[in-house]
Enzyme design. Structure first.
Site, short mmCIF file in Angstrom:
data_model
loop_
_atom_site.label_atom_id
_atom_site.label_comp_id
_atom_site.label_asym_id
_atom_site.label_seq_id
_atom_site.Cartn_x
_atom_site.Cartn_y
_atom_site.Cartn_z
N ILE A 26 -2.28 15.63 -1.28
CA ILE A 26 -3.65 15.77 -0.79
C ILE A 26 -3.65 16.18 0.68
CG2 ILE A 26 -5.73 14.48 -0.17
CD1 ILE A 26 -5.32 12.83 -2.72
N ASP A 71 7.62 7.34 10.93
CA ASP A 71 7.05 6.36 10.00
C ASP A 71 5.80 5.78 10.66
OD1 ASP A 71 6.46 4.00 8.48
OD2 ASP A 71 8.56 3.88 7.85
N SER A 148 -9.16 7.09 1.53
CA SER A 148 -9.30 5.80 0.88
C SER A 148 -9.02 5.95 -0.62
CB SER A 148 -10.70 5.25 1.15
OG SER A 148 -10.84 3.95 0.62
N LYS A 166 -6.80 -0.47 0.94
CA LYS A 166 -7.86 0.54 1.06
C LYS A 166 -9.19 -0.10 1.47
CE LYS A 166 -5.38 4.14 -0.09
NZ LYS A 166 -4.98 5.13 0.92
N ILE A 195 -5.89 13.61 -8.36
CA ILE A 195 -5.73 14.97 -7.85
C ILE A 195 -4.51 15.61 -8.50
CG2 ILE A 195 -5.43 16.39 -5.81
CD1 ILE A 195 -8.15 14.95 -5.94
#
Length: 275
Positions: A26, A71, A148, A166, A195
């Site tokens: 994404i 990271d 989220s 989230k 997705i």
């Protein structure tokens, strides 16, 4: 549908977009859409191989790109990446908090380290990026977009760790929208549905079960990285200049009928694995 058919090709010319988890999935789709509209891009990831491939792809579009192997749980590393971004590309205008971890696991079997790992990557990593980027965002009166998930507001079986992370991200987003609004900084969350072609779908949707899950989505399809990228571009654009503190769901209506279809699929797979 190409984004330049609807937005000016130079909409983000001279503006810098910083994306955690930006080397794949994404978040790489988000980067591609900003690149198509002239943005400078700074991407963060842990895999040098993925970062190199993503950088080459974005440069082929014509973007100025810097990549950082870091990271998000390591605040000094992220702070350094943002400082280097400012030096190389200018101050950050849009911050995408996209780095995330996920795996399906019953809560009764979830180790404290497993729970902590997702909280640290998703929630703590998002705070790190925001805190380290605050001075630059204040300078540009920029915006923050958090990635989220539906688990933030609806219980999903085997996702207690993700839901907690989230939900924390969305609450953090609202608090920052409240506190940082006076500096001109806008903050919003995007909730993607499944997705296509992403690591999340590969991990969470059992092989061969995609058609069944699509039938449970009112629009009848999985999303694409461009669906989320185009929404991100809108939220970062002047068209959204009065939108802040908002969670925007882009999931084809997946959450409307609830999480039952997904739970059934994952429960079946976990039962198979335990035999």
């Amino acid at each position: 549908m190409h984004i330049t058919s609807y937005f000016a090709k130079d909409l983000f010319r001279g503006k810098t977009v910083f994306i955690t988890g930006g080397s794949s999935g994404i978040n790489l789709g988000i980067a591609r859409n900003f690149a198509a509209l002239g943005a400078n891009l700074s991407i963060v990831g842990r895999s040098q191989e993925k970062l190199a491939a993503a950088t080459a792809e974005l440069k082929a579009i014509g973007a100025h790109v810097v990549a950082h192997s870091a990271d998000v749980r390591d605040y000094p590393a992220l702070e350094k990446a943002l400082q280097e971004t400012n030096t190389a590309l200018g101050p950050v205008h849009t911050l995408i908090c996209g780095a995330a971890g996920n795996f399906p696991c019953p809560a009764a079997d979830l180790s404290p380290n497993g729970f902590k790992s997702v909280i640290d990557i998703d929630l703590l990593g998002s705070f790190h990026a925001c805190r380290a980027g605050f001075a630059q965002l204040r300078e540009t009166q920029g915006n923050i977009i958090f990635i989220s998930a539906g688990m933030a507001f609806m219980p999903y079986a085997f996702q207690a760790h993700v839901g907690a992370a989230k939900a924390g991200i969305d609450n953090l987003m609202r608090n920052l929208a409240l506190e940082w609004g006076p500096f001109g900084i806008r903050c919003n969350s995007i909730v993607p549905g499944p997705i296509e072609g992403t690591e999340g779908v590969r991990r969470l949707v059992p092989e061969g079960s995609g058609d069944l899950l699509r039938k449970a989505i009112p629009l009848g399809r999985f999303g694409t990285p461009d669906d989320i990228g185009q929404l991100s571009v809108f939220l970062a654009s002047p068209l959204a200049s009065y939108i802040t503190g908002t969670v925007i769901v882009a999931d084809g209506g997946q959450n409307l009928p609830g999480s039952g279809a997904w739970t059934q699929l994952i429960a079946t797979e976990i039962a198979k694995a335990s035999r």
